[in-house]
Design an enzyme around this catalytic site. Sequence first.
Site, PDB file in Angstrom:
ATOM      1  N   GLY A  45       0.848  -1.181   0.000  1.00  8.88           N
ATOM      2  CA  GLY A  45       0.000   0.000   0.000  1.00  8.88           C
ATOM      3  C   GLY A  45       0.884   1.232   0.000  1.00  8.88           C
ATOM      4  O   GLY A  45       2.003   1.200   0.514  1.00  8.88           O
ATOM      5  N   GLN A  50       3.426   9.866   0.946  1.00  9.75           N
ATOM      6  CA  GLN A  50       4.665   9.091   1.100  1.00  9.75           C
ATOM      7  C   GLN A  50       5.646   9.278  -0.052  1.00  9.75           C
ATOM      8  O   GLN A  50       6.790   8.852   0.039  1.00  9.75           O
ATOM      9  CB  GLN A  50       4.351   7.598   1.244  1.00  9.75           C
ATOM     10  N   CYS A  92       5.401   0.270   7.930  1.00 13.86           N
ATOM     11  CA  CYS A  92       5.113   1.359   7.011  1.00 13.86           C
ATOM     12  C   CYS A  92       6.382   1.669   6.220  1.00 13.86           C
ATOM     13  O   CYS A  92       7.468   1.718   6.796  1.00 13.86           O
ATOM     14  CB  CYS A  92       4.675   2.595   7.810  1.00 13.86           C
ATOM     15  N   LEU A  93       6.236   1.885   4.921  1.00 15.61           N
ATOM     16  CA  LEU A  93       7.404   2.193   4.087  1.00 15.61           C
ATOM     17  C   LEU A  93       8.106   3.464   4.562  1.00 15.61           C
ATOM     18  O   LEU A  93       9.299   3.643   4.321  1.00 15.61           O
ATOM     19  CB  LEU A  93       6.988   2.359   2.621  1.00 15.61           C
ATOM     20  N   HIS A 134      -4.863   1.953   7.263  1.00 10.81           N
ATOM     21  CA  HIS A 134      -3.501   2.507   7.284  1.00 10.81           C
ATOM     22  C   HIS A 134      -3.340   3.606   6.232  1.00 10.81           C
ATOM     23  O   HIS A 134      -2.822   4.690   6.525  1.00 10.81           O
ATOM     24  CB  HIS A 134      -2.504   1.357   7.040  1.00 10.81           C
ATOM     25  N   GLU A 135      -3.814   3.339   5.012  1.00 16.32           N
ATOM     26  CA  GLU A 135      -3.631   4.312   3.924  1.00 16.32           C
ATOM     27  C   GLU A 135      -4.535   5.537   4.108  1.00 16.32           C
ATOM     28  O   GLU A 135      -4.128   6.664   3.840  1.00 16.32           O
ATOM     29  CB  GLU A 135      -3.872   3.659   2.559  1.00 16.32           C
ATOM     30  N   HIS A 138      -2.964   7.808   6.496  1.00  9.33           N
ATOM     31  CA  HIS A 138      -1.905   8.617   5.870  1.00  9.33           C
ATOM     32  C   HIS A 138      -2.474   9.905   5.277  1.00  9.33           C
ATOM     33  O   HIS A 138      -1.873  10.973   5.387  1.00  9.33           O
ATOM     34  CB  HIS A 138      -1.242   7.840   4.728  1.00  9.33           C
TER      35      HIS A 138
HETATM   36 ZN   LIG Z   1       2.361   3.686   5.776  1.00  9.35          ZN
END
Ligand SMILES: [Zn+2]
Length: 169
Positions: A45, A50, A92-93, A134-135, A138
């Site tokens: 995701g 990000q 998370c990236l 989660h997204e 963000h």
């Molecule tokens: Zn994330």
Amino acid sequence: MIYPIVKFGDPVLEKPAETITSFDDELKKLVEDMFQSMYAAKGVGLAAPQIGISKRIAVVDITFKEEPEAKLVLVNPEIIRKEGRQRGTEGCLSLPEFREEVTRAQRVTVRAQDANGNLFEHTGEDLLARAFLHETDHLNGKLYISHISALKRDLIKRKIRKLAKAGEW
Ligand SMILES: [Zn+2]
């Protein structure tokens, strides 16, 4: 085009992103770039903040290229239903190397627009429900570490400050 992933500490990750109003070729290009960037970073995701773009768009593919129909584009997403509870590890990236246990709803319905502006609803369970939450977080300037204890969160922040000092973040 593959964008570098913005890491925790960049203010773009902690401010609400802007609503998308025009569904043009530029948006479609961004969607394509987001999938490419997500796969390159080995994520399932990715939200636009990000990659440093403060717009309400996220892409999800919890099968990581296994099933083409699992590729989801969420423009202006909103969580409209949450049911049950699941505990599981989340990463998370934008916070590479860290993982924490996060309690989330087990079943979630998201209402969003696709890249053409068409409204749809999608219900996901387990990992997909977690990805939707989660997204969407963000896009509201919220990271998963806001769902863990202050003690654990401070520990992560302290480690990141150390890494940043060493030029490793
Ligand atoms: Zn994330």
